[in-house]
Design a protein around this motif. Structure first.
Motif: not given
Length: 367
Positions: A238, A240-241, A243, A311, A328
């Motif tokens: 989970g 993402t950008m 974070h 990412v 991811t």
């Protein structure tokens, strides 16, 4: 009718009277004899032989005397000044001898004695900056990962989605070792450490990778064929950008002060998708008008280029044995040397590598 008396005209000039000249001479000689050191003698010289001294003023008054009296007065004043100057020279020589003898006694050093005094060393400022950045991430629960500077071509390029025809692999950008068929390079970034980490660990992964890197750049005030980078890698479920943005904002504020944030500009890197250039809010003018217009640090932009991020590309995850359908991640990289220049105001990167211990000593043990 008789003419004027040209032999003598009784003009009273007090300063050149015999008793006044004798008194000035005796006062000067007494002061010279009483001077205890060279500094006191200097003051005596100004008071009794300078331009405003009594004998100097008496010498000026000779011109006011009638012609018949000038010769005698001039001889009298000249003898007095001569005695004073001779006394000054003699006392100067005596005091200089005394000064040298006192120095020999007071400043004597026994060079045969043992000593426990050693030059105080200091750590290199780039090392300190590397550890300072690493400590910020350790405080977030991350780990520090390291790898060799002589790296396999596959880890430096292929595992990171830099194909065989990528321009970064040419001799113009990369130091290749001989023989070429060994496919070994001096690493051009610290990203191979990320690849090694993914190959040897199971997610979740939170690592920071500082270290030296090598590129065939010109050696000038802002470039060097050897410099330092720090890269971060997160692989988890989970991610993402968002974070990534929050992490970089936190680090920017910790490094450069409260209220310093970052912004992303779309870019392209083979090992991340989507990718972005990271800009740092100018820590000098803070992007506020009208200061930003004249700011020499950001050149009126309000922002400073800091590094790259994005990412993690699923191809990189797959190449390193990570299930890209489950996990991811994000990655970022920035120059430690550039961060130190921002942090300290250093003007030239060349100062980092020329080995002058005085440069390191100026920063002591803390940034």
């Amino acid at each position: 009718m008789s003419g004027p008396n040209t032999d003598f005209d009784p003009v009273e000039v007090t300063d050149v009277k015999p008793e006044a000249v004798d008194a000035a001479r005796e006062a000067a000689l007494a002061a010279i004899a009483g001077a205890a050191d060279l500094d006191q003698l200097k003051q005596v010289r100004l008071a009794h032989a300078g331009d405003r001294s009594p004998l100097a003023l008496a010498n000026r008054e000779i011109g006011a005397l009638p012609p018949a009296a000038r010769k005698e007065a001039g001889q009298r004043v000249g003898r007095a000044r001569g005695e004073v100057n001779q006394a000054l020279a003699a006392r100067q020589a005596e005091l200089e001898v005394e000064h040298e003898e006192r120095m020999l006694v007071e400043e004597t050093v026994d060079v045969t004695l043992p000593t426990d005094r050693l030059p105080q060393g200091s750590r290199h400022p780039i090392t300190l900056m590397s550890e300072h950045i690493a400590d910020l991430f350790v405080g977030l629960g991350w780990e520090v990962a390291e790898g060799p500077v002589v790296e396999a071509e596959w880890l430096n390029f292929d595992a990171l989605n830099l194909g065989p025809d990528h321009p970064a692999r040419t001799m113009q950008d990369t130091f290749w070792t001989e023989p070429a068929e060994n496919h070994v390079v001096l690493r051009t970034h610290t990203s191979p450490v990320q690849a090694r980490t993914m190959l040897t660990r199971e997610p979740p992964i939170y690592v920071i990778c500082p270290g030296r890197v090598f590129r065939t750049d010109e050696y000038d005030a802002t470039h060097s064929p050897m410099f330092h980078q720090v890269e971060g890698l997160v692989v988890d479920r989970g991610i993402t950008m968002a974070h990534l943005k929050g992490t970089l904002d936190h680090v920017a504020e910790q490094l450069f002060g409260e209220g310093i944030s970052t912004r992303f500009r779309p870019s392209y890197f083979p090992f991340t998708e989507p990718s972005a250039e990271v800009d740092l809010r100018c820590f000098v003018c803070r992007g506020a008008e009208p200061a930003v217009a004249s700011c020499r640090t950001c050149r009126g932009e309000g922002w400073i280029e800091w590094g790259g991020c994005g990412v993690v590309n699923p191809r990189v995850l797959t190449a390193c044995g990570v299930d890209s359908d489950t996990y991811t991640g994000f990655a970022f990289g920035m120059g430690i040397d550039r961060a130190f220049m921002f942090h300290s105001g250093a003007a030239s990167m060349r100062d980092f590598f020329e080995g002058d211990v005085r440069y390191s000593s100026a920063f002591g043990t803390e940034l």
